[in-house]
Design a protein around this motif. Structure first.
Motif, PDB file in Angstrom:
ATOM      1  N   ILE A 260       0.841  -1.205   0.000  1.00 29.39           N
ATOM      2  CA  ILE A 260       0.000   0.000   0.000  1.00 29.39           C
ATOM      3  C   ILE A 260       0.873   1.250   0.000  1.00 29.39           C
ATOM      4  CG2 ILE A 260      -1.667   1.308   1.358  1.00 29.39           C
ATOM      5  CD1 ILE A 260      -2.955  -1.043   0.101  1.00 29.39           C
ATOM      6  N   LEU A 261       1.883   1.291   0.857  1.00 29.39           N
ATOM      7  CA  LEU A 261       2.736   2.481   0.947  1.00 29.39           C
ATOM      8  C   LEU A 261       3.597   2.656  -0.297  1.00 29.39           C
ATOM      9  CD1 LEU A 261       3.913   2.385   4.674  1.00 29.39           C
ATOM     10  CD2 LEU A 261       2.153   3.810   3.634  1.00 29.39           C
ATOM     11  N   ALA A 262       3.990   1.555  -0.935  1.00 28.33           N
ATOM     12  CA  ALA A 262       4.779   1.678  -2.161  1.00 28.33           C
ATOM     13  C   ALA A 262       3.962   2.345  -3.272  1.00 28.33           C
ATOM     14  CB  ALA A 262       5.264   0.304  -2.615  1.00 28.33           C
ATOM     15  N   VAL A 263       2.702   1.946  -3.409  1.00 25.40           N
ATOM     16  CA  VAL A 263       1.855   2.549  -4.433  1.00 25.40           C
ATOM     17  C   VAL A 263       1.459   3.969  -4.037  1.00 25.40           C
ATOM     18  CG1 VAL A 263      -0.337   2.335  -5.657  1.00 25.40           C
ATOM     19  CG2 VAL A 263       1.036   0.306  -5.202  1.00 25.40           C
ATOM     20  N   ALA A 264       1.123   4.170  -2.761  1.00 27.32           N
ATOM     21  CA  ALA A 264       0.722   5.512  -2.322  1.00 27.32           C
ATOM     22  C   ALA A 264       1.868   6.499  -2.425  1.00 27.32           C
ATOM     23  CB  ALA A 264       0.205   5.452  -0.880  1.00 27.32           C
ATOM     24  N   GLY A 265       3.106   6.054  -2.161  1.00 32.47           N
ATOM     25  CA  GLY A 265       4.271   6.920  -2.270  1.00 32.47           C
ATOM     26  C   GLY A 265       4.914   6.925  -3.634  1.00 32.47           C
ATOM     27  N   ASP A 266       4.337   6.148  -4.591  1.00 30.01           N
ATOM     28  CA  ASP A 266       4.844   6.085  -5.958  1.00 30.01           C
ATOM     29  C   ASP A 266       6.333   5.741  -5.980  1.00 30.01           C
ATOM     30  OD1 ASP A 266       4.700   6.095  -8.661  1.00 30.01           O
ATOM     31  OD2 ASP A 266       4.770   8.280  -8.906  1.00 30.01           O
ATOM     32  N   THR A 267       6.689   4.675  -5.258  1.00 33.50           N
ATOM     33  CA  THR A 267       8.070   4.230  -5.215  1.00 33.50           C
ATOM     34  C   THR A 267       8.130   2.749  -5.542  1.00 33.50           C
ATOM     35  OG1 THR A 267      10.021   3.965  -3.812  1.00 33.50           O
ATOM     36  CG2 THR A 267       7.893   3.814  -2.735  1.00 33.50           C
ATOM     37  N   ARG A 268       9.182   2.348  -6.229  1.00 31.34           N
ATOM     38  CA  ARG A 268       9.419   0.940  -6.532  1.00 31.34           C
ATOM     39  C   ARG A 268      10.471   0.323  -5.609  1.00 31.34           C
ATOM     40  NH1 ARG A 268       8.408  -0.830 -11.854  1.00 31.34           N
ATOM     41  NH2 ARG A 268      10.489  -1.748 -11.934  1.00 31.34           N
ATOM     42  N   ASP A 269      10.952   1.113  -4.663  1.00 26.49           N
ATOM     43  CA  ASP A 269      11.925   0.634  -3.686  1.00 26.49           C
ATOM     44  C   ASP A 269      11.159  -0.056  -2.561  1.00 26.49           C
ATOM     45  OD1 ASP A 269      14.013   0.136  -1.999  1.00 26.49           O
ATOM     46  OD2 ASP A 269      14.741   2.203  -1.896  1.00 26.49           O
ATOM     47  N   VAL A 270      11.007  -1.380  -2.653  1.00 26.46           N
ATOM     48  CA  VAL A 270      10.199  -2.096  -1.677  1.00 26.46           C
ATOM     49  C   VAL A 270      10.876  -2.151  -0.315  1.00 26.46           C
ATOM     50  CG1 VAL A 270       8.991  -3.463  -3.404  1.00 26.46           C
ATOM     51  CG2 VAL A 270      11.161  -4.285  -2.498  1.00 26.46           C
ATOM     52  N   PHE A 271      12.196  -2.083  -0.268  1.00 27.69           N
ATOM     53  CA  PHE A 271      12.872  -2.128   1.026  1.00 27.69           C
ATOM     54  C   PHE A 271      12.634  -0.832   1.802  1.00 27.69           C
ATOM     55  CE2 PHE A 271      15.275  -5.083  -1.646  1.00 27.69           C
ATOM     56  CZ  PHE A 271      15.257  -6.209  -0.838  1.00 27.69           C
ATOM     57  N   ARG A 272      12.624   0.306   1.116  1.00 26.22           N
ATOM     58  CA  ARG A 272      12.290   1.554   1.784  1.00 26.22           C
ATOM     59  C   ARG A 272      10.838   1.542   2.252  1.00 26.22           C
ATOM     60  NH1 ARG A 272      12.218   7.563  -1.056  1.00 26.22           N
ATOM     61  NH2 ARG A 272      11.610   8.730   0.822  1.00 26.22           N
ATOM     62  N   ALA A 273       9.936   1.042   1.385  1.00 26.38           N
ATOM     63  CA  ALA A 273       8.532   0.953   1.786  1.00 26.38           C
ATOM     64  C   ALA A 273       8.337  -0.033   2.932  1.00 26.38           C
ATOM     65  CB  ALA A 273       7.682   0.540   0.584  1.00 26.38           C
ATOM     66  N   LEU A 274       9.133  -1.096   2.964  1.00 25.60           N
ATOM     67  CA  LEU A 274       9.041  -2.065   4.061  1.00 25.60           C
ATOM     68  C   LEU A 274       9.481  -1.436   5.376  1.00 25.60           C
ATOM     69  CD1 LEU A 274       8.491  -5.002   4.898  1.00 25.60           C
ATOM     70  CD2 LEU A 274      10.865  -5.522   4.323  1.00 25.60           C
ATOM     71  N   GLY A 275      10.555  -0.649   5.340  1.00 26.23           N
ATOM     72  CA  GLY A 275      10.983   0.030   6.563  1.00 26.23           C
ATOM     73  C   GLY A 275       9.952   1.022   7.065  1.00 26.23           C
ATOM     74  N   ARG A 276       9.334   1.772   6.160  1.00 23.21           N
ATOM     75  CA  ARG A 276       8.287   2.713   6.565  1.00 23.21           C
ATOM     76  C   ARG A 276       7.085   1.983   7.135  1.00 23.21           C
ATOM     77  NH1 ARG A 276       6.479   6.465   1.956  1.00 23.21           N
ATOM     78  NH2 ARG A 276       5.255   7.280   3.702  1.00 23.21           N
ATOM     79  N   ALA A 277       6.721   0.859   6.501  1.00 22.58           N
ATOM     80  CA  ALA A 277       5.575   0.095   6.994  1.00 22.58           C
ATOM     81  C   ALA A 277       5.831  -0.451   8.390  1.00 22.58           C
ATOM     82  CB  ALA A 277       5.271  -1.050   6.020  1.00 22.58           C
TER      83      ALA A 277
END
Length: 364
Positions: A260-277
């Motif tokens: 959800i955060l990867a799409v909402a933040g328009d990022t393809r960096d899943v590791f950054r989105a995983l840390g934020r989640a």
């Protein structure tokens, strides 16, 4: 030559002997003169800035909004149902065709299967003696492929088809989350396909990481629970099973929230989105876990109604009715899963009462 604005009326300069104060300012120019002068025309009504509707801030509001959002886009429900049905049909068609067109269709095989263990029957079919008796020749001169090879191909297909279903599911997730992020805009297939392709590779990587985490954390707990039950320590086994269920729930929430955060933040960096989640799940776990509790409780109630209430009373000879009920149950399960994703998407836009930013958004 004077420009167009010079034609707007203005006061004449005072005479030298005139000590009167200057004349008052002229009236505003009409709209057509303002347009000619390059200024925008005056609006007859004051401009207003409409306040957007307040997004949900709790798990219950996210559940309700997710239900309405899922019903708003029935294309996503129908597409997900069709992909699940196709994968199930392909997985069931291979052994069915093998048994219907091969030796399983013979009356003697049906008599053998009645009252015998399934694996014993399959082992008998795979033996060279069975191939010789069924073909009427020697095992190496009769069926070129052989019964054992047929079953091996069926087993190989049974291992490959779930992988293909996983690839299709990862492909659809990007488009589904893109549609929920763009809500309440109307659904567009071109936008859906773009989101599916854009996040396909990152979501495949995230799915592989999720599977590795399940093997690393869930498998020891489940194996320990089984050993505890086998050793006679049922209390320890139930504790380990409860711990495994909690770890499974947290892992599911973490990885779905990452998507959800990867799409909402328009990022393809899943590791950054995983840390934020992970950070946001620790800081504000209540609405997310409440949403998961509501959807999983609804799924458990749905399973109870279907398996305990409907299946015992359904006549098995009415295959069309059984198929209709089973597919309705499958569509209801998919609806609940899409509801959870839509509810999580609405939580990403929930405003923080202490700031204008979302409580689920961090500064880059």
């Amino acid at each position: 030559m004077p420009d167009d604005a010079s034609f707007i009326s203005r006061p004449s300069p005072p005479l030298a002997a005139d000590h009167n104060p200057p004349s008052p300012s002229p009236p505003l120019a009409p709209d057509h003169a303002r347009e000619n002068s390059g200024h925008p025309p005056r609006s007859s009504t004051p401009e207003t800035n409409p306040t957007p509707p307040r997004p949900p801030q709790s798990g219950w509001h996210a559940f309700r909004t997710g239900a309405s959002l899922t019903a708003r886009y029935p294309q996503l429900l129908l597409l997900s149902w069709a992909v699940n049905l196709l994968a199930a049909l392909l997985l069931a068609a291979l052994p069915a065709i093998t048994l219907a067109t091969g030796p399983g269709n013979r009356p003697v095989m049906r008599d053998m299967a009645d009252g015998l263990d399934t694996w014993l029957w399959i082992e008998t079919l795979m033996s060279p003696q069975a191939a010789m008796q069924l073909s009427g020749t020697a095992p190496d001169a009769g069926l070129s492929i052989g019964l054992g090879t047929v079953f091996l191909w069926t087993l190989l297909a049974a291992l490959i088809l779930p992988v293909l279903a996983w690839l299709a599911g990862a492909f659809l997730q990007g488009g589904i989350l893109t549609a929920y992020r763009d809500a309440p805009l109307p659904f567009r297939w071109r936008r859906f396909l773009w989101g599916s392709w854009h996040w396909w590779a990152p979501f495949l990587l995230l799915g592989a990481l999720q599977g590795f985490a399940a093997l690393l954390f869930l498998l020891p707990l489940v194996a320990g629970a089984l050993f505890a039950f086998a050793a006679g320590t049922a209390a320890l086994g139930w504790i380990l099973l409860a711990l495994a269920a909690a770890v499974n729930l947290l892992g599911l929430a973490l990885f779905e929230w990452t998507r959800i955060l990867a799409v909402a933040g328009d990022t393809r960096d899943v590791f950054r989105a995983l840390g934020r989640a992970a950070r946001l799940l620790v800081r504000r776990p209540r609405p997310i876990l409440l949403l998961y509790f509501l959807t999983l409780a609804a799924a458990a109630l749905l399973h109870a109604v279907y398996r305990l209430g409907l299946l015992p009373i359904l006549p098995l000879d009415a295959w069309l009715l059984v198929l209709l009920v089973a597919q309705t149950f499958l569509a209801a399960r998919i609806f609940l899963r899409l509801l959870r994703l839509a509810g999580l998407s609405t939580l990403t836009a929930a405003p923080n009462p202490r700031s204008a930013e979302s409580p689920f958004q961090e500064a880059p």
